[in-house]
Motif scaffolding. Sequence first.
Motif, mmCIF file in Angstrom:
data_model
loop_
_atom_site.group_PDB
_atom_site.id
_atom_site.type_symbol
_atom_site.label_atom_id
_atom_site.label_comp_id
_atom_site.label_asym_id
_atom_site.label_seq_id
_atom_site.Cartn_x
_atom_site.Cartn_y
_atom_site.Cartn_z
ATOM 1 N N ALA A 125 0.857 -1.230 0.003
ATOM 2 C CA ALA A 125 0.011 -0.038 0.052
ATOM 3 C C ALA A 125 0.915 1.250 -0.078
ATOM 4 C CB ALA A 125 -0.936 0.043 1.265
ATOM 5 N N PHE A 126 1.848 1.184 0.681
ATOM 6 C CA PHE A 126 2.872 2.539 0.977
ATOM 7 C C PHE A 126 3.684 2.613 -0.678
ATOM 8 C CE2 PHE A 126 2.448 2.563 5.611
ATOM 9 C CZ PHE A 126 2.442 3.743 5.628
ATOM 10 N N VAL A 127 4.091 1.411 -1.048
ATOM 11 C CA VAL A 127 4.828 1.735 -2.201
ATOM 12 C C VAL A 127 3.915 2.246 -3.434
ATOM 13 C CG1 VAL A 127 6.029 0.366 -4.085
ATOM 14 C CG2 VAL A 127 6.463 -0.171 -1.484
ATOM 15 N N LYS A 128 2.694 1.613 -3.648
ATOM 16 C CA LYS A 128 2.010 1.983 -4.547
ATOM 17 C C LYS A 128 1.519 3.313 -4.489
ATOM 18 C CE LYS A 128 -2.498 0.667 -6.857
ATOM 19 N NZ LYS A 128 -3.802 -0.192 -6.637
ATOM 20 N N ALA A 129 1.009 3.922 -3.290
ATOM 21 C CA ALA A 129 0.593 5.247 -3.110
ATOM 22 C C ALA A 129 1.475 6.188 -3.199
ATOM 23 C CB ALA A 129 -0.115 5.357 -1.783
ATOM 24 N N ARG B 187 12.726 3.294 -1.436
ATOM 25 C CA ARG B 187 13.972 2.529 -1.527
ATOM 26 C C ARG B 187 13.544 1.552 -0.408
ATOM 27 N NH1 ARG B 187 18.976 5.762 -0.036
ATOM 28 N NH2 ARG B 187 19.026 6.341 -2.095
ATOM 29 N N ALA B 188 14.094 0.234 -0.910
ATOM 30 C CA ALA B 188 14.026 -0.919 0.125
ATOM 31 C C ALA B 188 15.297 -1.785 -0.207
ATOM 32 C CB ALA B 188 12.858 -1.607 -0.238
ATOM 33 N N LEU B 189 15.745 -2.466 0.992
ATOM 34 C CA LEU B 189 16.725 -3.460 0.766
ATOM 35 C C LEU B 189 16.499 -4.702 -0.022
ATOM 36 C CD1 LEU B 189 17.731 -3.583 4.896
ATOM 37 C CD2 LEU B 189 18.354 -2.064 2.994
ATOM 38 N N ALA B 190 17.271 -5.095 -0.743
ATOM 39 C CA ALA B 190 16.938 -6.326 -1.698
ATOM 40 C C ALA B 190 16.347 -7.394 -0.961
ATOM 41 C CB ALA B 190 18.248 -6.595 -2.338
ATOM 42 N N LEU C 30 10.606 0.120 -7.235
ATOM 43 C CA LEU C 30 11.384 0.465 -5.994
ATOM 44 C C LEU C 30 12.882 0.951 -6.569
ATOM 45 C CD1 LEU C 30 10.323 -2.720 -3.813
ATOM 46 C CD2 LEU C 30 9.713 -0.387 -3.263
ATOM 47 N N GLU C 31 13.426 1.557 -5.510
ATOM 48 C CA GLU C 31 14.836 1.684 -5.589
ATOM 49 C C GLU C 31 15.584 0.787 -4.786
ATOM 50 O OE1 GLU C 31 17.041 6.042 -6.126
ATOM 51 O OE2 GLU C 31 17.070 5.275 -3.810
ATOM 52 N N ILE C 32 16.190 -0.206 -5.308
ATOM 53 C CA ILE C 32 16.849 -1.428 -4.580
ATOM 54 C C ILE C 32 18.333 -1.053 -4.057
ATOM 55 C CG2 ILE C 32 17.152 -4.064 -4.437
ATOM 56 C CD1 ILE C 32 14.358 -3.241 -4.557
ATOM 57 N N VAL C 33 18.614 -1.352 -2.637
ATOM 58 C CA VAL C 33 19.829 -1.252 -2.214
ATOM 59 C C VAL C 33 20.051 -2.564 -1.505
ATOM 60 C CG1 VAL C 33 19.660 1.266 -1.868
ATOM 61 C CG2 VAL C 33 19.110 -0.291 -0.145
ATOM 62 N N ALA C 34 21.533 -2.837 -1.405
ATOM 63 C CA ALA C 34 22.014 -3.898 -0.633
ATOM 64 C C ALA C 34 21.698 -4.160 0.628
ATOM 65 C CB ALA C 34 23.384 -4.563 -1.067
#
Length: 303
Positions: free
Chosen positions: A28-32, A41-44, A57-61
């Motif tokens: 819900a947060f990502v979509k909105a 941004r989220a951890l992979a 998303l913007e993915i980081v290690a």
Amino acid sequence: MSVQPAVVRRVLLLAHTGREDARDVARAFVKALSSHGIVVRALAEEAADLELDPDDLEIVAGGDDDAACDCELAIVIGGDGTILRAAEITHERGTPLLGVNLGHVGFLAESEPEDVESTITAVVEGRYTSEERLTIDVSVFTDGQLVTSTWALNEASVEKAARERMLEVVVEVDGRPLSRFGCDGVVCATPTGSTAYNFSAGGPVVWPGVEALLMVPISAHALFARPLVVAPSSTLAVEVLTRTGGSGVLWCDGRRTVDLPPGARIEVRRGERPVRFVRLHAAPFTDRLVAKFGLPVQGWRGA
């Protein structure tokens, strides 16, 4: 005439991936937020566990020590344990934490699952403030040499390593010895941590706006082993005595441990870096206590 580049808004999303409900809330947060041009941004590893679309998303290690770089806040979905983990990830950057409670008490969280829609709206519109919470810096010495430095948001607890053997300690305040006793441990807490381990150990509840350090013995065999509240400028110390041969262990926020041999010395002082929490509304701490602990207030005839 130069054209100023548009400011990119970015938030870090952290979640308790072991909870089924975290997946729906995270989506819900990502979509909105993405639909409003806010980069999430989220951890992979977390993104994979939550089954989030990497295109959104913007993915980081997962081991990226700078995951919170350029993030205006971190949205944390889970309980207090998840928020404490998020505090570790964001501590160096001082990124404000917005907790969405999926746990039992969730004392550190600002929002409940039923408030997700209004929370998203507040983030999108920037209708939030942040407050600083005092932390503690913790130093461990053996044979007079500094061996470990760490920090905590809630508490640093010195505890016995073996169930069958009591820990004998001397506690100290501002460079002066206060008392020696055998015990199960000693909790050194912040006001934020006063409703956590400190509370279970019989320590006082301290309002977050009070700047102070707390020391609470755990199951002490002593006539004087009372909870202490000292100035934020004070230094607390716990020395593990050598004569009993008992070893201890240092726990910081229940997450990081350090073995304490006989003779170890632990010093606790106000942390150099506070932790910041997002606030969506100015609810009094008294109301939070009543709500989180289900305290009875029927019959009150105040204003």
